[in-house]
Design a protein around this motif. Structure first.
Motif, PDB file in Angstrom:
ATOM      1  N   ALA A 147      43.627 -27.222  25.518  1.00 34.99           N
ATOM      2  CA  ALA A 147      42.230 -27.518  25.827  1.00 34.99           C
ATOM      3  C   ALA A 147      42.163 -28.606  26.894  1.00 34.99           C
ATOM      4  N   ARG A 148      41.217 -28.480  27.799  1.00 35.00           N
ATOM      5  CA  ARG A 148      41.078 -29.479  28.854  1.00 35.00           C
ATOM      6  C   ARG A 148      39.609 -29.833  29.042  1.00 35.00           C
ATOM      7  N   VAL A 149      39.377 -31.121  29.362  1.00 33.65           N
ATOM      8  CA  VAL A 149      38.033 -31.575  29.708  1.00 33.65           C
ATOM      9  C   VAL A 149      37.821 -31.305  31.195  1.00 33.65           C
ATOM     10  N   LEU A 150      36.666 -30.747  31.518  1.00 27.64           N
ATOM     11  CA  LEU A 150      36.329 -30.487  32.919  1.00 27.64           C
ATOM     12  C   LEU A 150      35.204 -31.428  33.335  1.00 27.64           C
ATOM     13  N   ALA A 151      35.507 -32.318  34.272  1.00 28.81           N
ATOM     14  CA  ALA A 151      34.437 -33.146  34.859  1.00 28.81           C
ATOM     15  C   ALA A 151      34.264 -32.645  36.287  1.00 28.81           C
ATOM     16  N   GLY A 152      34.843 -33.344  37.269  1.00 29.61           N
ATOM     17  CA  GLY A 152      34.767 -32.837  38.645  1.00 29.61           C
ATOM     18  C   GLY A 152      35.658 -31.620  38.858  1.00 29.61           C
ATOM     19  N   GLY A 153      36.756 -31.570  38.120  1.00 31.02           N
ATOM     20  CA  GLY A 153      37.661 -30.416  38.221  1.00 31.02           C
ATOM     21  C   GLY A 153      38.577 -30.433  39.434  1.00 31.02           C
ATOM     22  N   THR A 154      38.573 -31.530  40.184  1.00 36.38           N
ATOM     23  CA  THR A 154      39.343 -31.503  41.443  1.00 36.38           C
ATOM     24  C   THR A 154      40.846 -31.561  41.208  1.00 36.38           C
ATOM     25  N   ASP A 155      41.284 -32.023  40.050  1.00 36.03           N
ATOM     26  CA  ASP A 155      42.698 -31.874  39.688  1.00 36.03           C
ATOM     27  C   ASP A 155      42.903 -30.593  38.874  1.00 36.03           C
ATOM     28  N   LEU A 156      42.050 -30.422  37.872  1.00 33.51           N
ATOM     29  CA  LEU A 156      42.232 -29.324  36.907  1.00 33.51           C
ATOM     30  C   LEU A 156      42.209 -27.938  37.570  1.00 33.51           C
ATOM     31  N   LEU A 157      41.204 -27.706  38.416  1.00 34.28           N
ATOM     32  CA  LEU A 157      41.094 -26.366  39.010  1.00 34.28           C
ATOM     33  C   LEU A 157      42.263 -26.080  39.944  1.00 34.28           C
ATOM     34  N   VAL A 158      42.747 -27.114  40.616  1.00 37.64           N
ATOM     35  CA  VAL A 158      43.900 -26.936  41.499  1.00 37.64           C
ATOM     36  C   VAL A 158      45.139 -26.595  40.675  1.00 37.64           C
ATOM     37  N   GLN A 159      45.297 -27.290  39.538  1.00 34.60           N
ATOM     38  CA  GLN A 159      46.453 -26.998  38.671  1.00 34.60           C
ATOM     39  C   GLN A 159      46.372 -25.581  38.102  1.00 34.60           C
ATOM     40  N   MET A 160      45.163 -25.153  37.763  1.00 35.16           N
ATOM     41  CA  MET A 160      45.005 -23.794  37.245  1.00 35.16           C
ATOM     42  C   MET A 160      45.324 -22.769  38.317  1.00 35.16           C
ATOM     43  N   LYS A 161      44.853 -23.038  39.520  1.00 30.72           N
ATOM     44  CA  LYS A 161      45.086 -22.103  40.619  1.00 30.72           C
ATOM     45  C   LYS A 161      46.577 -22.028  40.959  1.00 30.72           C
ATOM     46  N   ALA A 162      47.250 -23.169  40.864  1.00 26.07           N
ATOM     47  CA  ALA A 162      48.692 -23.205  41.153  1.00 26.07           C
ATOM     48  C   ALA A 162      49.504 -22.678  39.968  1.00 26.07           C
ATOM     49  N   GLU A 163      48.801 -22.289  38.895  1.00 26.28           N
ATOM     50  CA  GLU A 163      49.440 -21.755  37.690  1.00 26.28           C
ATOM     51  C   GLU A 163      50.364 -22.766  37.030  1.00 26.28           C
ATOM     52  N   THR A 164      50.090 -24.066  37.199  1.00 21.16           N
ATOM     53  CA  THR A 164      50.881 -25.051  36.463  1.00 21.16           C
ATOM     54  C   THR A 164      50.330 -25.239  35.053  1.00 21.16           C
ATOM     55  N   ILE A 165      49.028 -24.959  34.835  1.00 22.32           N
ATOM     56  CA  ILE A 165      48.536 -24.865  33.470  1.00 22.32           C
ATOM     57  C   ILE A 165      47.602 -23.671  33.330  1.00 22.32           C
ATOM     58  N   ALA A 166      47.529 -23.139  32.127  1.00 22.76           N
ATOM     59  CA  ALA A 166      46.618 -22.030  31.840  1.00 22.76           C
ATOM     60  C   ALA A 166      45.871 -22.378  30.559  1.00 22.76           C
ATOM     61  N   PRO A 167      44.779 -23.141  30.668  1.00 22.99           N
ATOM     62  CA  PRO A 167      44.084 -23.596  29.461  1.00 22.99           C
ATOM     63  C   PRO A 167      43.462 -22.432  28.693  1.00 22.99           C
TER      64      PRO A 167
ATOM     65  N   SER B 141      35.788 -37.499  40.032  1.00 25.54           N
ATOM     66  CA  SER B 141      35.325 -38.664  39.283  1.00 25.54           C
ATOM     67  C   SER B 141      36.479 -39.632  39.061  1.00 25.54           C
ATOM     68  N   ILE B 142      36.150 -40.922  38.870  1.00 23.91           N
ATOM     69  CA  ILE B 142      37.232 -41.888  38.647  1.00 23.91           C
ATOM     70  C   ILE B 142      37.823 -41.737  37.243  1.00 23.91           C
ATOM     71  N   VAL B 143      37.026 -41.262  36.295  1.00 25.29           N
ATOM     72  CA  VAL B 143      37.577 -41.030  34.955  1.00 25.29           C
ATOM     73  C   VAL B 143      38.588 -39.884  34.991  1.00 25.29           C
ATOM     74  N   GLY B 144      38.275 -38.855  35.737  1.00 24.28           N
ATOM     75  CA  GLY B 144      39.227 -37.758  35.912  1.00 24.28           C
ATOM     76  C   GLY B 144      40.498 -38.257  36.575  1.00 24.28           C
TER      77      GLY B 144
ATOM     78  N   ILE C 261      37.602 -38.105  24.266  1.00 28.18           N
ATOM     79  CA  ILE C 261      37.059 -37.946  25.618  1.00 28.18           C
ATOM     80  C   ILE C 261      36.683 -39.328  26.150  1.00 28.18           C
ATOM     81  N   VAL C 262      37.133 -39.623  27.352  1.00 26.94           N
ATOM     82  CA  VAL C 262      36.667 -40.862  27.997  1.00 26.94           C
ATOM     83  C   VAL C 262      35.273 -40.573  28.542  1.00 26.94           C
ATOM     84  N   THR C 263      34.290 -41.341  28.083  1.00 25.35           N
ATOM     85  CA  THR C 263      32.904 -41.032  28.475  1.00 25.35           C
ATOM     86  C   THR C 263      32.396 -41.906  29.608  1.00 25.35           C
TER      87      THR C 263
END
Lengths: 746, 296
Positions: free
Chosen positions: B28-48, B111-114, B166-168
């Motif tokens: 499971a992953r938290v999605l805020a801005g997604g600028t790291d997460l979506l890139v990792q998903m696209k690169a297939e380094t994670i598949a949440p 985001s800075i929290v991301g 979750i960091v809020t």
């Protein structure tokens, strides 16, 4: 050589800057690129790639993948077996490994499935039994005696005994007595310089959609610089006649030479053939870096002798290039181009091609020349520094000019080198003051240019507007330039001409969009096709007037009686003749087919100012000016764009771009985050000065401008950095750690 | 980006979001801005298996004044931070650090929290947050807690956050006295890059213009951001003069524990991180002095 084509004239359309015809489509998303092609029932293709830089493939078990629900085809090297010889075999083996994986990222199997998720799952089920072999990725290691043999069987007769089997070819050029030349020199400097492998860095990843019918006829849509060559390669690999395969080129999001061959296209065709359905295959950025074609890396020894007053007495170079696991001739171009800017009595270059466990190199803008000329222009500058001479004066003193026997053999005709050097000398940039930690660099550049096989058809539509059909993908604005040449020749507005790029079934063979050939060769064919159409238009006007065909001339888009004896008639505009064409013999068109010669070499000179942060080694490009001979600039915006684009790529090579391999033989930076091409904020406005020394081989005097621009920046930036920090680097890229180390070691 | 069974949920409360994460039995992953997460998903380094989008939770995209300092919601994009006058006045170093992330386009989301939770040793905004002594608020299945930013990352890609937490928000403290911060990053280009090394310095001046408090943090020279207390000690009591800043440079270089990798050599990082620290300290001092001038 066709040297009598040029005719001086006043231009109406040529030299103006109309809005580019492909612009709106590209900024609104209407333009269709390689990955935009769709067909009903199409499958998703995906490729499994070797994680090993060198391995024997003992076996591949695809049974589990093939049995997965949704998988429609699996292919391996076995499907491409028994393939002919020569370059097509190499292209096929590069697209799909036969019995050995030759580099990290080499394709070993592929699947076609009903969805991306299924395709990805299927790749995980393919079991490849590898016998990992020793690998080698660097030039010196690959040339060393006892080096692992990368790919046996390619050594040509030109290679003397005693070399590693990885050295596949030796090329030599030159003339004169070197020994006597060096003896006359007051100063001789010999250096070894190195450049890293770089990628063309096109934004659009390679992509295609393939559809093979059960009757052995097929269609292929792809982003390419040359769909006729794609057809030739793919037809041969698929074992079908060329006419059975129709290839359509999409819009292209950059190529820079890298899309002059095929990588995934034969795989998609084979998957489609086995699956009996269309297959789309799009490379990821990671795959593009690991398994398309970057350019070569190089090691170059240069030795140059100079008199106290700046005359070069002798020059020689040994060039060693690696371009991956397959042979190539890039080092030959390097050996030919290295000293092209100089008028030399004694010169010799020797080039060696070296195999390594890296991807098969592909063309990259002026292939082989930037690294060779970087090495030469660095040593020339060092000689100028040692002898206290002005580097521009020295280049003028030794410049090749009309009548010079070039270092690679031919004697030059009209060339623009002296004019570009003089323009640089006269430019305020050359004398502008520099601040602390700043330096200025200069370099010449050169490219041969090419003409080649070209076929163009031009039709006058029923309302008098004009369609031009050409067969070269538009990679640098050629549709605009070609429409402009048609408009100029016919004497009609640019807006009344539309140029399109047709598929392989629509025209005679067209060579690839490379060698800076399109504006020259397709332009030449377009002008001649327009002349043929004009002749027909005059004939139709003569019929309408009831006078002799010879009594009609063409002027400003109208047929006119050629003189008072021809009779008195109002000029007949193109649209009136077109509308009446059904009654005067049917449609009006012109076409031209040629293997164009007389492309005309192109020289450029670049001036570059940098500032180096002495505490971090960070280099900022402060000012950059390009002087280049375009023969005749058809659309100056595009000419400037080519010059600027080449400079930016060369700046990238000079400062940060490099393929980084780990000890494990794997590429460490297969993405734009760690493969650092310059971003917009890294660069100043790049100033351009277009010189126009007409090429005798083109009706309007055109020379290709696409490639020369990438050649000078490497040495221009390196010479500027040396000037700024007071010490010289002999290796590219000059990344901050290397510059800081050089500063510390003084 | 197609995936077999990935679920995307956008809850309206933090409690609900935390519960979804805690109940998930896959990745499971938290999605805020997604600028790291979506890139990792696209690169297939994670598949949440589960994405929990927190952007729709009230307060997550707000910057509010709180206890004399500032609360920055977990999904506030960099572009909003850069345009916030109050934040810029109090914490110019944090603002410039947030602006380093990615490009203009990425700033619209990142985001800075991301940036903090991605736990990269080279995270652009974390040294400035550590130098500012920022805290984060965390909500999890067991309720709400808060902790110092420096306690979140423990190594590349690893954090102290527990399952379902979750960091809020990031909480920036109130400025006491006259002070300012600054953050500098070294990259070979000018943007769109990962830090080769970075440094953030936060200083407070007393009425005579002497440094009364300081925090110095270094990025990309160790598995986590380093808070260099010895460097801060050098600054405290000084007038942030040239000789002091040169000592700071040398101490920071010594404190660094970098590695060789494709982005730079250890030797280069050690040397340049000191330069970044010295320059950041000078910039922070100039900003603080300018504020003192405005007050006087």
């Amino acid at each position: 050589m066709a040297l009598d084509e040029y005719e001086k004239r006043d231009f109406q359309v040529i030299g103006s800057r109309p809005v580019r015809p492909d612009g709106i489509d590209k900024v609104t998303g209407r333009a269709l690129y390689g990955a935009d092609a769709v067909l009903p029932g199409m499958l998703v293709g995906k490729v499994l790639r070797s994680p090993h830089p060198h391995a024997r493939i003992r076996s591949i078990d695809t049974r589990a993948a093939a049995a997965l629900n949704g998988v429609r085809a699996v292919v391996t090297g076995a499907d491409f077996g028994e393939i002919r010889k020569g370059e097509t075999r190499n292209v096929a083996e590069n697209a799909m490994a036969f019995d050995h994986a030759l580099y990290d990222g080499h394709a070993v199997a592929a699947v076609a499935a009903t969805s991306e998720a299924v395709a990805r799952e299927a790749l995980k089920l393919i079991e490849v039994d590898y016998e990992v072999l020793p690998h080698v990725t660097e030039i010196a290691a690959a040339m060393a005696p006892g080096a692992p043999v990368v790919h046996a069987g390619f050594v040509e007769d030109s290679v003397p005994d005693g070399f590693s089997e990885n050295v596949t070819a030796r090329h030599e050029f030159g003339h004169g007595d070197l020994e006597a030349g060096f003896a006359r020199a007051d100063k001789v400097i010999a250096r070894t310089l190195k450049t890293a492998a770089t990628h063309q860095g096109y934004i659009e990843p390679n992509a295609c959609l393939a559809s093979m019918g059960p009757d052995g006829r097929g269609d292929l849509w792809c982003c390419t610089q040359g769909h006729y060559f794609v057809r030739q390669l793919c037809a041969e690999i698929m074992g079908i006649e060329e006419s059975r395969l129709r290839v359509t080129a999409s819009e292209i999001g950059g190529g820079f030479g890298g899309k002059t061959t095929v990588f995934v296209e034969p795989v998609a065709l084979m998957l489609s053939k086995k699956a009996g359905a269309p297959v789309k295959l799009v490379m990821s950025r990671n795959e593009v870096f690991r398994a398309s074609g970057p350019t070569v890396s190089s090691e170059i020894d240069v030795k140059i002798g100079m008199t106290r007053d700046g005359r070069i007495t002798a020059a020689e170079a040994e060039l060693r290039y690696q371009g991956g696991a397959f042979p190539n001739i890039t080092v030959m171009f390097g050996a030919m181009a290295a000293f092209a800017a100089y008028d030399l009595g004694a010169v010799r270059t020797v080039g060696y091609n070296v195999l390594t466990n890296r991807p098969k190199q592909a063309a990259y803008r002026a292939p082989g020349a930037p690294m060779a000329i970087y090495a030469v222009e660095s040593v020339v500058n060092e000689l100028c520094e040692e002898l206290g001479l002005d580097p521009l004066e020295v280049r003028l003193k030794n410049a090749a000019r009309k009548g010079t026997k070039s270092s690679y053999g031919p004697t030059f005709n009209d060339i623009g080198l002296v004019a570009t050097l003089e323009a640089a000398q006269a430019h305020p940039h050359y004398r502008a003051p520099l601040g602390p930690n700043q330096g200025r660099g200069l370099s010449c550049g050169f490219w041969f240019n090419f003409g080649g096989n070209t076929s163009v058809s031009l039709s006058v539509d029923m309302d008098g507007s004009v369609s031009v059909t050409e067969g070269n993908p538009d990679i640098g604005g050629s549709r605009a330039s070609i429409a402009m040449m048609a408009a100029e020749e016919l004497g009609i507005p640019f807006e009344r001409v539309r140029a399109i790029v047709a598929d392989t079934a629509s025209l005679g063979h067209n060579d690839v969009t490379d060698g800076s050939r399109v504006t020259f060769a397709v332009g030449l064919a377009t002008i001649k096709a327009a002349r043929a159409a004009k002749k027909e238009l005059c004939k139709r006007a003569a019929m309408m007037w009831g006078i002799d065909e010879e009594a009609v001339t063409w002027e400003n888009g109208c047929a006119k009686p050629s003189g008072p004896n021809a009779g008195s008639f109002e000029p007949l505009p193109i649209e009136k003749i077109a509308r009446k064409s059904p009654r005067t013999g049917g449609p009006i068109a012109g076409h031209h087919e040629v293997n164009a010669e007389g492309a005309g070499v192109s020289f450029g000179v670049h001036l570059c100012d940098v500032e180096v942060d002495p505490e971090t080694g960070h280099t900022k490009i402060l000012r950059y000016t390009i002087f280049q001979d375009a023969g005749k600039a058809i659309h100056p915006d595009y000419v400037e764009g080519q010059m600027q684009g080449g400079a930016v790529q060369g700046i990238g090579w000079a400062l940060n771009e490099e393929y980084i391999y780990g000890k494990d033989g794997r590429l460490q930076n297969p993405g734009f985050l760690d493969y650092r091409i310059p971003v917009a904020s890294d660069l100043p406005d790049i100033d351009t000065v277009i010189l126009e020394i007409p090429n005798p081989g083109h009706p309007y005097g055109v020379r290709g401008v696409g490639e020369t621009g990438i050649v000078p920046p490497l040495a221009a930036v390196s010479n500027a950095v040396s000037h700024a920090i007071g010490t010289r680097l002999y290796e590219l890229p000059m990344s901050p750690p290397k510059i800081l180390k050089a500063i510390r070691e003084g | 980006m197609e995936s077999g069974n990935m679920r995307y949920l956008a809850p309206k409360t933090v409690t609900e979001a935390a519960q979804l994460l805690a109940d998930s039995d896959g990745i499971a992953r938290v999605l805020a801005g997604g600028t790291d997460l979506l890139v990792q998903m696209k690169a297939e380094t994670i598949a949440p298996d589960l994405l929990v989008d927190i952007k729709h939770i009230p307060g997550m995209r707000e910057i509010t004044a709180e206890a004399g300092g500032w609360r920055i919601g977990a999904a506030v994009p960099g572009a909003h931070i850069s345009e916030h006058a109050g934040l810029k006045a109090d914490w110019p170093g944090v603002v410039e650090a947030a602006a380093l992330i990615g490009s203009t386009q990425v700033q619209g989301r990142a985001s800075i929290v991301g940036n903090l939770c991605n736990a990269s040793p080279a995270a652009d905004s974390v040294p400035a947050l550590v130098a500012a002594d920022a805290r984060v608020q965390i909500t999890g299945p067991k309720g709400t807690r808060d902790c110092a930013v420096i306690e979140i990352p423990v190594g590349p890609g690893k954090t102290t956050l527990q399952r379902g937490e979750i960091v809020t928000a990031v909480l920036l403290p109130a400025r006491t006295g006259i002070g300012a911060d600054a953050c500098l990053r070294f990259i070979p280009r000018t943007e769109m890059d990962i830090a080769v090394c970075s440094a953030a310095v936060n200083v407070t001046l007393d009425e005579s213009g002497r440094c009364s408090a300081a925090r110095v943090a270094l990025g990309a020279v160790a598995p986590v951001v380093l808070l260099v207390e010895e460097a801060a000690d050098i600054l405290v009591g000084s007038r942030l003069d040239r000789a002091t800043l040169e000592r700071l440079q040398s101490v920071c270089s010594k404190a660094a524990r970098p590695i060789d990798d494709k982005r730079g050599t250890a030797e280069f990082r050690r040397e340049v991180v000191g330069v970044m620290a010295r320059r950041a300290a000078r910039l922070a001092a100039e900003r603080a002095t300018a504020k003192a001038g405005e007050k006087a």
